[in-house]
Design a protein around this motif. Structure first.
Motif, PDB file in Angstrom:
ATOM      1  N   PRO A 138       0.677  -1.240  -0.007  1.00 61.86           N
ATOM      2  CA  PRO A 138      -0.045   0.139   0.115  1.00 61.86           C
ATOM      3  C   PRO A 138       0.854   1.306   0.077  1.00 61.86           C
ATOM      4  O   PRO A 138       2.001   1.434   0.722  1.00 61.86           O
ATOM      5  CB  PRO A 138      -0.806   0.016   1.375  1.00 61.86           C
ATOM      6  N   HIS A 139       0.398   2.275  -0.644  1.00 69.84           N
ATOM      7  CA  HIS A 139       0.923   3.406  -0.926  1.00 69.84           C
ATOM      8  C   HIS A 139       0.383   4.408   0.504  1.00 69.84           C
ATOM      9  O   HIS A 139      -0.762   4.125   0.819  1.00 69.84           O
ATOM     10  CB  HIS A 139       0.903   4.195  -2.146  1.00 69.84           C
ATOM     11  N   TYR A 140       0.993   5.390   0.555  1.00 67.72           N
ATOM     12  CA  TYR A 140       0.728   6.371   1.787  1.00 67.72           C
ATOM     13  C   TYR A 140      -0.682   6.944   1.256  1.00 67.72           C
ATOM     14  O   TYR A 140      -0.766   7.374  -0.049  1.00 67.72           O
ATOM     15  CB  TYR A 140       1.604   7.681   1.743  1.00 67.72           C
ATOM     16  N   GLY A 141      -1.813   6.956   1.957  1.00 69.01           N
ATOM     17  CA  GLY A 141      -3.189   7.557   1.755  1.00 69.01           C
ATOM     18  C   GLY A 141      -3.825   6.598   0.922  1.00 69.01           C
ATOM     19  O   GLY A 141      -5.139   7.005   0.542  1.00 69.01           O
ATOM     20  N   VAL A 142      -3.662   5.298   0.776  1.00 66.79           N
ATOM     21  CA  VAL A 142      -4.319   4.329   0.076  1.00 66.79           C
ATOM     22  C   VAL A 142      -4.840   3.260   1.041  1.00 66.79           C
ATOM     23  O   VAL A 142      -3.803   2.678   1.792  1.00 66.79           O
ATOM     24  CB  VAL A 142      -3.683   3.843  -1.108  1.00 66.79           C
ATOM     25  N   TYR A 143      -5.987   2.871   1.145  1.00 64.77           N
ATOM     26  CA  TYR A 143      -6.295   2.130   2.312  1.00 64.77           C
ATOM     27  C   TYR A 143      -5.617   0.714   2.118  1.00 64.77           C
ATOM     28  O   TYR A 143      -5.815  -0.231   1.085  1.00 64.77           O
ATOM     29  CB  TYR A 143      -7.832   1.801   2.258  1.00 64.77           C
ATOM     30  N   SER A 144      -5.041   0.192   3.193  1.00 62.44           N
ATOM     31  CA  SER A 144      -4.418  -1.098   3.353  1.00 62.44           C
ATOM     32  C   SER A 144      -5.256  -2.201   3.598  1.00 62.44           C
ATOM     33  O   SER A 144      -6.202  -2.260   4.488  1.00 62.44           O
ATOM     34  CB  SER A 144      -3.115  -0.924   4.470  1.00 62.44           C
ATOM     35  N   PRO A 145      -5.134  -3.343   2.839  1.00 59.52           N
ATOM     36  CA  PRO A 145      -6.063  -4.570   2.787  1.00 59.52           C
ATOM     37  C   PRO A 145      -5.599  -5.358   4.036  1.00 59.52           C
ATOM     38  O   PRO A 145      -5.179  -6.669   3.868  1.00 59.52           O
ATOM     39  CB  PRO A 145      -5.883  -5.320   1.357  1.00 59.52           C
ATOM     40  N   ILE A 146      -5.593  -5.031   5.300  1.00 59.23           N
ATOM     41  CA  ILE A 146      -5.198  -5.549   6.291  1.00 59.23           C
ATOM     42  C   ILE A 146      -6.325  -6.645   6.786  1.00 59.23           C
ATOM     43  O   ILE A 146      -6.043  -7.619   7.653  1.00 59.23           O
ATOM     44  CB  ILE A 146      -4.562  -4.793   7.435  1.00 59.23           C
ATOM     45  N   ARG A 147      -7.564  -6.214   6.569  1.00 55.82           N
ATOM     46  CA  ARG A 147      -8.554  -7.073   6.797  1.00 55.82           C
ATOM     47  C   ARG A 147      -8.835  -7.987   5.578  1.00 55.82           C
ATOM     48  O   ARG A 147      -9.713  -7.618   4.756  1.00 55.82           O
ATOM     49  CB  ARG A 147      -9.974  -6.319   7.360  1.00 55.82           C
ATOM     50  N   GLY A 148      -8.532  -9.178   5.933  1.00 56.95           N
ATOM     51  CA  GLY A 148      -8.384 -10.247   4.593  1.00 56.95           C
ATOM     52  C   GLY A 148      -9.779 -10.928   4.562  1.00 56.95           C
ATOM     53  O   GLY A 148      -9.965 -11.500   3.489  1.00 56.95           O
ATOM     54  N   GLU A 149     -10.550 -10.817   5.524  1.00 56.14           N
ATOM     55  CA  GLU A 149     -11.897 -11.586   5.032  1.00 56.14           C
ATOM     56  C   GLU A 149     -12.660 -11.449   4.230  1.00 56.14           C
ATOM     57  O   GLU A 149     -13.259 -12.370   3.521  1.00 56.14           O
ATOM     58  CB  GLU A 149     -12.846 -11.581   6.444  1.00 56.14           C
ATOM     59  N   TYR A 150     -12.620  -9.999   3.761  1.00 55.14           N
ATOM     60  CA  TYR A 150     -13.575  -9.788   2.625  1.00 55.14           C
ATOM     61  C   TYR A 150     -12.875 -10.287   1.303  1.00 55.14           C
ATOM     62  O   TYR A 150     -13.539 -10.505   0.046  1.00 55.14           O
ATOM     63  CB  TYR A 150     -13.698  -8.355   2.530  1.00 55.14           C
ATOM     64  N   LEU A 151     -11.687 -10.367   1.423  1.00 54.80           N
ATOM     65  CA  LEU A 151     -10.863 -10.920   0.266  1.00 54.80           C
ATOM     66  C   LEU A 151     -11.476 -12.671   0.122  1.00 54.80           C
ATOM     67  O   LEU A 151     -11.375 -12.996  -1.059  1.00 54.80           O
ATOM     68  CB  LEU A 151      -9.487 -10.566   0.367  1.00 54.80           C
ATOM     69  N   ASP A 152     -11.350 -13.011   1.245  1.00 61.62           N
ATOM     70  CA  ASP A 152     -11.851 -14.515   1.217  1.00 61.62           C
ATOM     71  C   ASP A 152     -13.098 -14.767   0.476  1.00 61.62           C
ATOM     72  O   ASP A 152     -13.276 -15.525  -0.106  1.00 61.62           O
ATOM     73  CB  ASP A 152     -11.874 -15.111   2.604  1.00 61.62           C
ATOM     74  N   LEU A 153     -13.972 -13.722   0.619  1.00 66.21           N
ATOM     75  CA  LEU A 153     -15.221 -13.769  -0.185  1.00 66.21           C
ATOM     76  C   LEU A 153     -15.029 -13.837  -1.580  1.00 66.21           C
ATOM     77  O   LEU A 153     -15.749 -14.487  -2.542  1.00 66.21           O
ATOM     78  CB  LEU A 153     -15.988 -12.722   0.360  1.00 66.21           C
ATOM     79  N   VAL A 154     -14.340 -12.615  -2.072  1.00 66.52           N
ATOM     80  CA  VAL A 154     -14.201 -12.510  -3.430  1.00 66.52           C
ATOM     81  C   VAL A 154     -13.269 -13.818  -4.100  1.00 66.52           C
ATOM     82  O   VAL A 154     -13.616 -14.217  -5.148  1.00 66.52           O
ATOM     83  CB  VAL A 154     -13.372 -11.280  -3.804  1.00 66.52           C
ATOM     84  N   ALA A 155     -12.575 -14.502  -3.199  1.00 66.36           N
ATOM     85  CA  ALA A 155     -11.789 -15.543  -3.654  1.00 66.36           C
ATOM     86  C   ALA A 155     -12.320 -16.690  -3.843  1.00 66.36           C
ATOM     87  O   ALA A 155     -12.317 -17.800  -4.461  1.00 66.36           O
ATOM     88  CB  ALA A 155     -10.637 -15.972  -2.872  1.00 66.36           C
ATOM     89  N   ARG A 156     -13.768 -16.964  -3.148  1.00 66.88           N
ATOM     90  CA  ARG A 156     -14.785 -18.083  -3.239  1.00 66.88           C
ATOM     91  C   ARG A 156     -16.176 -17.957  -3.749  1.00 66.88           C
ATOM     92  O   ARG A 156     -16.622 -18.908  -4.178  1.00 66.88           O
ATOM     93  CB  ARG A 156     -14.740 -18.795  -1.927  1.00 66.88           C
ATOM     94  N   ALA A 157     -16.354 -16.720  -3.918  1.00 65.26           N
ATOM     95  CA  ALA A 157     -17.792 -16.518  -4.654  1.00 65.26           C
ATOM     96  C   ALA A 157     -17.748 -17.100  -6.168  1.00 65.26           C
ATOM     97  O   ALA A 157     -16.770 -17.047  -6.883  1.00 65.26           O
ATOM     98  CB  ALA A 157     -18.111 -14.869  -4.844  1.00 65.26           C
ATOM     99  N   PRO A 158     -18.875 -17.626  -6.495  1.00 66.10           N
ATOM    100  CA  PRO A 158     -18.716 -18.319  -7.897  1.00 66.10           C
ATOM    101  C   PRO A 158     -18.827 -17.332  -9.005  1.00 66.10           C
ATOM    102  O   PRO A 158     -19.750 -16.343  -8.986  1.00 66.10           O
ATOM    103  CB  PRO A 158     -20.177 -19.273  -8.094  1.00 66.10           C
ATOM    104  N   LEU A 159     -17.745 -17.434  -9.888  1.00 65.22           N
ATOM    105  CA  LEU A 159     -17.760 -16.261 -11.167  1.00 65.22           C
ATOM    106  C   LEU A 159     -18.811 -16.558 -11.951  1.00 65.22           C
ATOM    107  O   LEU A 159     -19.132 -17.577 -12.572  1.00 65.22           O
ATOM    108  CB  LEU A 159     -16.241 -16.548 -11.777  1.00 65.22           C
TER     109      LEU A 159
END
Length: 374
Positions: A172-193
């Protein structure tokens, strides 16, 4: 005319001025006095509470110690009792703002090349350049802001490990939100495309969602953002991951041109007014981005396509938005819910009973809403 406001102070019987810099848009202090290691923490705290900023002339590490002492004193203020989760949220934000104002009153001088003319001062030139851009003029900023810049620089160097990317890192760059909460990424990783041909990532930020979709086999992704820092950050991360040929990062207010079979958006989760530019990643005033995404979704989805809205229900537990109000937004935008995937947060504040928002955080659920045109 300077692009920065000026502050002034008296030193050795003479009046001095300097440019004031604040990434949080804090106003320049009206009263400034010189301070060094002879100033006690109690006296310093009294001065900053009265509105006097302290421009440090002593040893840099002593300034850090003083800031820690001020933070301890600011933390002793008793918490206001709240009669509702909404009131608790408002009191919490007021306390945060007051604490930030007090701790932002300990100031440091910076030379035009971002060096700090104090004893034992660290080399912060790269951290400043990453946040502020190329050096050019001398200025004054708060020590607390500098600590934020340095912390951001360290995060950018080491990156954030992303389980949904197989342990690869996002920087992450300064001023850009860091993806430290990984649970929402898990949702995107498993939702049916619904399709693997094309996806839009609205408000791409670090580019992490675009990267997860690309790793899942989506052939082409268009990530959008309005913030120049986010655009640069996303391009940097996607290049690091070897995905620049699969993801186009473009400047746009929400949607790019055309339609896609999959459109993903993770807007700020709380409908409240930001108090600084950096807070726009967390607070969405009047749900502007949420409403903009929902209202534009049907016009940008291909027939049979899906919009994935990633949203925490923390706002509901805080009384800032009801579930009925959210569902009404879907309905007004001509959308139906195909499915909803839920996950509980894993961050430390869920278990911290001393957190003023603990009750709401403990009940929080993050959802991926699969939406389609009615």
């Amino acid at each position: 005319m300077s692009e920065f406001p000026l502050i002034s102070w008296t030193e050795a019987g003479q009046t001095h001025t300097a440019r004031w810099r604040s990434e949080s848009d804090a106003p320049p202090p009206k009263k400034v006095m010189i301070a060094d290691g002879t100033l006690s923490a109690d006296k310093a705290y009294k001065l900053v509470c009265e509105g006097t900023a302290l421009l440090w002339r002593g040893d840099y590490h002593n300034a850090r110690q003083l800031l820690s002492a001020l933070a301890r004193r600011a933390g002793r203020k008793p918490r206001k009792p709240a009669s509702s989760p909404t009131e608790a949220f408002n009191f919490h934000r007021q306390a945060q703002a007051q604490r930030a104002r007090l701790l932002g009153m300990l100031l440091l001088p910076f030379n035009a090349d971002y060096s700090i003319p104090l004893r034992r001062a660290p080399d912060v030139r790269q951290a400043c350049e990453e946040a502020y851009g190329p050096a050019g003029v001398a200025f004054v900023a708060s020590l607390r802001e500098l600590q934020g810049l340095v912390g951001s620089h360290e995060w950018r160097k080491k990156g954030v490990e992303i389980a949904a990317l197989g342990g690869e890192h996002i920087h992450p760059h300064y001023g850009v939100y860091s993806p430290i909460r990984g649970e929402y990424l898990d949702l995107v990783a498993r939702a049916p495309l619904p399709s693997t041909t094309l996806a839009f990532d609205i408000g791409t930020g670090t580019g992490v969602l675009a990267a997860v979709l690309a790793r899942r086999g989506v052939e082409r992704i268009v990530g959008t953002d309005q913030d120049p820092r986010a655009l640069a950050c996303a391009r940097d991360n996607l290049a690091r991951l070897g995905l620049a040929d699969k993801v186009d990062v473009v400047e746009a207010d929400l949607f790019p041109e055309g339609r896609a079979p999959l459109i993903v958006c993770n807007p700020p989760w709380l409908p409240a007014k930001p108090t600084s530019p950096i807070e726009y990643a967390v607070y969405d005033p009047d749900s502007r981005m949420l409403k903009g995404f929902l209202n534009g979704l049907v016009a940008h989805l291909e027939p049979g396509g899906e919009g994935w809205l990633i949203l925490s229900d923390l706002a509901e537990h805080l009384g800032l938005r009801s579930r009925d109000a959210l569902l009404a937004l879907f309905d007004a935008a001509g959308l139906k819910v195909v499915d909803r995937l839920d996950i509980r947060p894993r961050h430390d504040k869920v278990r911290d009973a001393s957190d003023p928002l603990h009750q709401a955080r403990a009940a929080e659920v993050t959802s991926l809403w699969r939406l389609a045109a009615r």
